[in-house]
Design a protein around this motif. Structure first.
Motif, mmCIF file in Angstrom:
data_model
loop_
_atom_site.group_PDB
_atom_site.id
_atom_site.type_symbol
_atom_site.label_atom_id
_atom_site.label_comp_id
_atom_site.label_asym_id
_atom_site.label_seq_id
_atom_site.Cartn_x
_atom_site.Cartn_y
_atom_site.Cartn_z
ATOM 1 N N GLY A 178 108.089 105.377 -28.053
ATOM 2 C CA GLY A 178 108.864 106.501 -27.557
ATOM 3 C C GLY A 178 108.219 107.084 -26.308
ATOM 4 O O GLY A 178 107.621 106.359 -25.499
ATOM 5 N N ALA A 179 108.325 108.412 -26.159
ATOM 6 C CA ALA A 179 107.839 109.057 -24.930
ATOM 7 C C ALA A 179 106.334 108.907 -24.739
ATOM 8 O O ALA A 179 105.841 109.004 -23.604
ATOM 9 C CB ALA A 179 108.218 110.534 -24.946
ATOM 10 N N VAL A 239 110.404 115.112 -27.424
ATOM 11 C CA VAL A 239 110.589 114.558 -26.078
ATOM 12 C C VAL A 239 111.399 113.269 -26.162
ATOM 13 O O VAL A 239 111.043 112.334 -26.890
ATOM 14 C CB VAL A 239 109.225 114.305 -25.400
ATOM 15 C CG1 VAL A 239 109.434 113.768 -23.990
ATOM 16 C CG2 VAL A 239 108.406 115.597 -25.352
ATOM 17 N N ARG A 240 112.491 113.241 -25.398
ATOM 18 C CA ARG A 240 113.358 112.055 -25.366
ATOM 19 C C ARG A 240 112.723 111.004 -24.454
ATOM 20 O O ARG A 240 112.342 111.322 -23.321
ATOM 21 C CB ARG A 240 114.729 112.405 -24.800
ATOM 22 C CG ARG A 240 115.459 113.536 -25.502
ATOM 23 C CD ARG A 240 116.685 113.899 -24.668
ATOM 24 N NE ARG A 240 117.440 115.009 -25.216
ATOM 25 C CZ ARG A 240 117.260 116.290 -24.890
ATOM 26 N NH1 ARG A 240 116.296 116.611 -24.032
ATOM 27 N NH2 ARG A 240 118.015 117.232 -25.409
ATOM 28 N N PRO A 241 112.671 109.759 -24.904
ATOM 29 C CA PRO A 241 112.128 108.710 -24.034
ATOM 30 C C PRO A 241 113.220 108.190 -23.095
ATOM 31 O O PRO A 241 113.770 107.100 -23.288
ATOM 32 C CB PRO A 241 111.667 107.642 -25.027
ATOM 33 C CG PRO A 241 112.531 107.836 -26.233
ATOM 34 C CD PRO A 241 112.999 109.267 -26.257
ATOM 35 N N SER A 242 113.521 108.965 -22.069
ATOM 36 C CA SER A 242 114.595 108.576 -21.139
ATOM 37 C C SER A 242 114.021 107.761 -19.981
ATOM 38 O O SER A 242 112.842 107.852 -19.676
ATOM 39 C CB SER A 242 115.263 109.825 -20.568
ATOM 40 O OG SER A 242 115.688 110.666 -21.616
ATOM 41 N N GLY A 289 116.180 107.121 -24.776
ATOM 42 C CA GLY A 289 116.674 108.371 -24.212
ATOM 43 C C GLY A 289 117.253 109.305 -25.248
ATOM 44 O O GLY A 289 116.676 109.514 -26.322
ATOM 45 N N SER A 290 118.412 109.859 -24.945
ATOM 46 C CA SER A 290 119.061 110.773 -25.889
ATOM 47 C C SER A 290 120.112 110.047 -26.708
ATOM 48 O O SER A 290 120.971 110.668 -27.328
ATOM 49 C CB SER A 290 119.689 111.939 -25.128
ATOM 50 O OG SER A 290 120.490 111.431 -24.096
ATOM 51 N N GLN A 344 111.333 108.578 -17.768
ATOM 52 C CA GLN A 344 111.514 109.940 -17.272
ATOM 53 C C GLN A 344 111.753 110.835 -18.484
ATOM 54 O O GLN A 344 112.888 111.231 -18.770
ATOM 55 C CB GLN A 344 112.705 109.984 -16.331
ATOM 56 C CG GLN A 344 112.831 111.288 -15.607
ATOM 57 C CD GLN A 344 113.878 111.197 -14.513
ATOM 58 O OE1 GLN A 344 113.658 110.646 -13.451
ATOM 59 N NE2 GLN A 344 115.037 111.738 -14.779
ATOM 60 N N PRO A 345 110.683 111.107 -19.239
ATOM 61 C CA PRO A 345 110.846 111.816 -20.516
ATOM 62 C C PRO A 345 111.455 113.203 -20.318
ATOM 63 O O PRO A 345 111.223 113.846 -19.301
ATOM 64 C CB PRO A 345 109.416 111.934 -21.045
ATOM 65 C CG PRO A 345 108.584 111.019 -20.212
ATOM 66 C CD PRO A 345 109.284 110.863 -18.909
ATOM 67 N N ALA A 346 112.217 113.639 -21.298
ATOM 68 C CA ALA A 346 112.874 114.948 -21.203
ATOM 69 C C ALA A 346 112.769 115.659 -22.547
ATOM 70 O O ALA A 346 113.241 115.164 -23.576
ATOM 71 C CB ALA A 346 114.339 114.777 -20.818
ATOM 72 N N LYS A 347 112.135 116.822 -22.495
ATOM 73 C CA LYS A 347 111.966 117.606 -23.717
ATOM 74 C C LYS A 347 113.303 118.215 -24.152
ATOM 75 O O LYS A 347 114.143 118.574 -23.313
ATOM 76 C CB LYS A 347 110.968 118.727 -23.457
ATOM 77 C CG LYS A 347 110.714 119.634 -24.648
ATOM 78 C CD LYS A 347 109.624 120.648 -24.319
ATOM 79 C CE LYS A 347 109.411 121.627 -25.465
ATOM 80 N NZ LYS A 347 108.332 122.581 -25.181
#
Ligand SMILES: Cc1cc2nc3c(=O)[nH]c(=O)nc-3n(C[C@H](O)[C@H](O)[C@H](O)COP(=O)(O)OP(=O)(O)OC[C@H]3O[C@@H](n4cnc5c(N)ncnc54)[C@H](O)[C@@H]3O)c2cc1C
Length: 374
Positions: free
Chosen positions: A212-213, A308-311, A335-336, A227-230
């Motif tokens: 993952g992230a 955190v999304r693993p985008s 990702g999401s 480009q991880p996104a919380k």
């Protein structure tokens, strides 16, 4: 080393002594657990190693499968191929383990302005959207509890998957078979040998990273364009709000559960990548919910979760083979949309691991140029 074709009864390994396995899977979240399950189904040997104490996206995810997403209301990438694979996978898992994790749910999305209504009109005329879009509802028609000055529309084929239940179930099953180690993996302890990879007392032919992230710290794959996104989400109860069971997508979404509780989500932040819930984001979610609802309601928060999304930069998953280090693999970038993408992506990788089936170029890690590696 035992051949890969050994049946499951022969794949039990003694984790207290030096062990040989074909596949060492690092990271026991959604991707790692599904990949392990696929390898087991195919009679392959593996050891799943991951920490249940470390942060993980699956722990906080609503698991929604949403066919039409984003500001531009676009159909999810590859949705018509991903959904059948996801449904078949979750159905098989439900049968095998006697659990229910896949829940279909009608979805209502609220138009935010006049442009949304025009956009919806174009989508409704587009044959690609025929199987996922329902129709336009004038204000007040579809969801009387919500403010909808610009009306709303129905989305077909939405669902949510109980990811924590699924991952816990798989991990428990693997632990009972001696195939899961609950521990943190240290990259510096992984050593290449003539015939594979050594990690502490373990020898594996192939190592597959499913982190993952946390993959941003993986030195073997330094450039997978993550480009991880919380994201933060709230689990709630309300003594006054009882909504028909639909997924309501206003500026934020609201997902009611059968027990009367509901979830509000999710925020999006690419700067703070901690897994700490914040007061600011809680207020953002609550404000959006109060604004969306017609009446004022008391909302009690029972849990406030962050992950955190693993985008990735191009919003597509990444699966692949290390370009120069034989035996190193990775699956990431869910990702999401892990609930819809993980089943097909783990299937692709499992096939590749067994038979060398080429990885589709659109998800192949080769699309990103790799920096020099260790
Ligand atoms: C707020 C939020 C809402 C979301 N909502 C949805 C949604 O509605 N629908 C949807 O489809 N997806 C959603 N997601 C995304 C979904 O959770 C991810 O796509 C999915 O979990 C990715 O799976 P993964 O296995 O790659 O990563 P993870 O689920 O994060 O699993 C990775 C695992 O590897 C472990 N790990 C990493 N490094 C190590 C190490 N060195 N040693 C040991 N263990 C390690 C981690 O601890 C973790 O357990 C959401 C995510 C967030 C954060």
């Amino acid at each position: 080393m035992l051949p890969d074709t050994f049946s499951i009864q022969h794949t039990f390994i003694n984790i207290s002594s030096p062990s040989h396995t074909s596949h060492l899977i690092v990271g026991a979240g959604l991707a790692g657990c599904l990949l392990a399950w696929r390898l087991q189904q195919a009679g392959q040997r593996f050891l799943l190693l991951g920490s249940t104490a470390m942060p993980a996206a699956y722990k906080v995810a609503a698991g929604v499968i949403n066919p039409v997403t984003g500001r531009w209301m676009t159909k999810t990438w590859n949705f018509d191929q991903l959904l059948p694979e996801a449904q078949a996978t979750y159905h098989s898992l439900e049968q095998q383990f006697g659990i229910q994790v896949y829940h279909r749910i009608p979805e209502i999305r609220f138009c935010q302005n006049a442009d949304d209504i025009k956009r919806l009109g174009r989508r409704l005329r587009n044959p690609r959207y025929q199987n996922v879009l329902n129709r336009y509802f004038a204000p007040g028609q579809a969801a009387p509890d919500f403010n909808d000055p610009h009306g709303s529309f129905g989305i077909e084929q939405a669902a949510y998957v109980d990811l924590p239940k699924l991952v816990t179930c798989l991990r428990t099953a693997f632990a009972q078979q001696g195939l899961f180690r609950d521990e943190t993996f240290h990259h510096s302890a992984l050593q290449q040998k003539a015939d594979g990879w050594q990690y502490q007392d373990l020898h594996a032919t192939k190592v597959i990273f499913c982190e993952g992230a946390a993959a941003i710290h993986n030195p073997w794959f330094p450039n997978i364009a993550l480009q991880p996104a919380k994201g933060e989400t709230l689990l709630c109860n309300s003594p006054t709000l009882q909504l028909p069971r639909k997924l309501y997508h206003h500026k934020k979404w609201l997902l009611p559960y059968p027990d009367g509780s509901f979830r509000i989500g999710a925020t999006y932040d690419e700067t703070d990548l901690s897994d700490t819930p914040t007061q600011t984001r809680k207020e953002e979610l609550l404000a959006a919910t109060h604004e969306a609802l017609k009446e004022s309601h008391t909302i009690q928060i029972t849990a406030h979760l962050a992950g955190v999304r693993p985008s990735t930069l191009d919003s597509r998953p990444v699966i692949g083979v290390h370009p120069s280090q034989a035996g190193l693999y990775l699956i990431n970038g869910l990702g999401s949309k892990g609930a819809s993408t993980a089943p097909a992506m783990t299937q692709q990788l499992a096939h590749h691991l067994r038979t060398g089936t080429p990885i589709p170029p659109e998800v192949d890690i080769a699309r990103f140029s790799l920096k020099p590696t260790l």
